[in-house]
Design an enzyme around this catalytic site. Structure first.
Site, short mmCIF file in Angstrom:
data_model
loop_
_atom_site.label_atom_id
_atom_site.label_comp_id
_atom_site.label_asym_id
_atom_site.label_seq_id
_atom_site.Cartn_x
_atom_site.Cartn_y
_atom_site.Cartn_z
N ASP A 220 -38.16 25.55 29.68
CA ASP A 220 -36.82 25.36 29.11
C ASP A 220 -36.65 26.33 27.94
O ASP A 220 -37.41 26.28 26.98
CB ASP A 220 -36.70 23.90 28.63
CG ASP A 220 -35.30 23.57 28.16
OD1 ASP A 220 -34.37 24.35 28.42
OD2 ASP A 220 -35.15 22.50 27.53
N ASP B 128 -31.12 28.09 32.20
CA ASP B 128 -32.26 28.27 31.29
C ASP B 128 -33.41 27.30 31.52
O ASP B 128 -34.29 27.18 30.68
CB ASP B 128 -31.79 28.17 29.84
CG ASP B 128 -31.51 26.74 29.43
OD1 ASP B 128 -30.89 26.02 30.22
OD2 ASP B 128 -31.91 26.35 28.33
N GLU B 129 -33.41 26.62 32.65
CA GLU B 129 -34.43 25.60 32.89
C GLU B 129 -34.89 25.64 34.32
O GLU B 129 -34.07 25.81 35.22
CB GLU B 129 -33.77 24.23 32.72
CG GLU B 129 -34.10 23.46 31.49
CD GLU B 129 -33.41 22.11 31.54
OE1 GLU B 129 -33.97 21.18 32.11
OE2 GLU B 129 -32.29 22.02 31.02
MG LIG Z 1 -32.75 24.87 27.04
#
Ligand SMILES: [Mg+2]
Length: 351
Positions: A10, A104-105
Site C-alpha cells: 500500500d 496504489d494497493e
Molecule cells: Mg495507500
C-alpha cells in the site's frame, strides 16, 4: 490447503506523496489532493495534514476549518495512473498473482518464494528507487492478515504476522480493523458486545450465521485468523511468457538452444497453470550491447501441445543470424488468444 505467503503493498498517502515529490514547495506542508469548494472532498491528505484530523473522504470545507493552512491541490490522475503502472510492473516481476485493489494497493501471492518478508523488503526498495515514493508492506498467510499488517507500521512500514503469532494478534484486534468487516457490520458487532477478535471468537459459527447470514461463516474464520480468499488477478491477460538472463553471455548456438528449452518448459508450465491459450509465439533475444530483437510466428489456431511450442521456438531461433554477437537474455512469449476479440469491443465503442 498448503500454507500461502501473501503480501499486501500500500503506497503511503499516495496522491499527496506524488504531489510532494513533483513539487518541492509542497514538501513538509499539510496538503490535500482534491477539489476545494463547498461540494469538494479530500481524496488524500499528506501526513502533515493528518494530525489536524484531515483524512480522505472528508468534505473540503470541514478540512479547511480543521487545518486553516491546508493547501488544496487538484488531482492529476494521469500521473497517478502512470506511477501505478510502474509499481504493478515491479509486482509482476515477482509473481503473476497480483490483485490490484486500487491504483496504489495490491495483493501478491508469493507462496513460491522462500521468504515473503525479504521479497516485500526488496519490492519496497525497488518502488522507492524507481518512483521516489514510499510504500508499506504487510506479510502473512492470507489476505486479511496481510492487509492488516501493511497498515500496522505506516508509513514506510514492513510488518510480518508469522503463523505462530496469528492467534494472539487477532485476539487483540478491534473488529473494525478486520479486512472484510465493514463499518456497518462492525457497528452491529459492537451492539452485540463484540469489540475484538477475542470477543468474536467466543461465538459459535451457527450463531454468527444466524446474526449475519452467510458472511457469518467468514467471520468465524476471521476470528481464528483464517481467510481462504484467493489472490485473483483481475486484468485480462494478453500474453504469457518467461525469460532468463545468463550468468555469462552466450555465443554458442547449441547452448542457446538448451537455454531456450528451459525457458520453453517454464512457459508451457505457466500456460497450463493459467489455462491460457495463444496462437502467436514471440522469441526475444537481448545482445550483450543490450540491443533487443524479436522474432514471431502466428498460427491459425492456438498452440495445442508442448511439442508444437518447442518446434516453433526452435524454428524462430534458427532464423536468427547471430553474426558472432553474444546473447545475454533469451525469452519466449505466447500471446494472441483466439477468443479474445478485442476488435469486437472496439467496434462496440465506435457505435
Ligand atoms: Mg495507500
Amino acid at each position: 490447503m498448503p500454507q500461502r505467503k501473501i503480501i499486501h503493498i500500500d503506497m503511503d498517502a499516495f496522491f499527496a506523496a506524488v504531489e510532494q515529490r513533483d513539487n518541492p514547495a509542497l514538501r513538509g506542508r499539510p496538503i490535500a489532493v482534491g477539489h476545494d469548494g463547498p461540494r469538494g472532498v479530500v481524496a488524500t491528505a499528506s501526513y502533515e495534514a493528518r494530525p489536524y484530523g484531515v483524512h480522505s473522504a472528508l468534505s473540503s470545507t470541514v478540512a479547511r476549518r480543521l487545518c486553516p493552512d491546508l493547501i488544496f491541490i487538484p488531482a492529476r490522475f494521469e500521473v497517478y495512473k502512470a506511477v501505478s503502472q510502474q509499481i504493478r510492473a515491479i509486482f509482476r516481476e515477482y509473481t503473476d498473482l497480483v490483485e490490484p485493489l486500487s491504483l496504489d494497493e495490491a495483493f501478491l501471492d508469493v507462496s513460491h518464494v522462500r521468504s515473503a518478508t525479504l521479497v516485500a523488503r526488496e519490492i519496497k526498495a525497488r518502488i522507492l528507487a524507481e518512483t521516489h515514493l514510499t510504500a508499506s508492506a504487510g506479510v502473512s498467510v492470507n489476505k486479511m492478515l496481510a492487509k492488516i499488517a501493511s497498515d500496522y507500521r505506516k508509513p514506510d512500514g514492513l510488518f510480518t504476522i508469522a503463523p505462530a503469532e496469528i492467534e494472539s494478534f487477532v485476539a487483540t484486534l478491534p473488529v473494525e480493523r478486520f479486512f472484510g468487516i465493514g463499518a456497518v457490520t462492525a457497528e452491529r458487532m459492537h451492539r452485540l458486545g463484540i469489540r475484538t477478535g477475542a470477543d468474536l471468537r467466543q461465538w459459535e459459527e451457527s450463531a454468527l450465521v444466524h446474526q449475519f447470514g452467510k458472511a457469518g461463516h467468514a467471520y468465524y474464520g476471521y476470528a481464528r485468523g483464517i481467510d481462504n480468499r484467493a489472490v485473483t488477478p483481475n486484468r485480462v491477460r494478453k500474453s504469457l511468457g518467461a525469460e532468463t538472463t545468463f550468468a555469462e553471455d552466450i555465443d554458442d548456438r547449441l547452448r542457446l538452444q538448451q537455454e531456450l528449452d528451459g525457458v520453453r518448459e517454464e512457459v508451457w508450465a505457466r500456460l497450463q497453470r493459467h489455462e491460457f491459450r495463444g496462437k502467436t509465439v514471440v522469441l526475444k533475444l537481448k545482445y550483450d550491447n543490450f540491443r533487443q530483437i524479436t522474432r514471431s510466428k502466428t498460427l491459425l489456431s492456438a498452440i495445442e501441445d508442448e511439442m508444437q511450442l518447442a518446434r516453433i521456438a526452435e524454428e524462430l531461433l534458427a532464423g536468427v543470424n547471430l553474426r558472432g554477437r553474444k546473447v545475454r537474455l533469451i525469452g519466449l512469449t505466447v500471446g494472441n488468444t483466439p477468443e479474445a476479440c478485442t476488435d469486437c469491443i472496439q467496434l462496440r465503442f465506435d457505435f
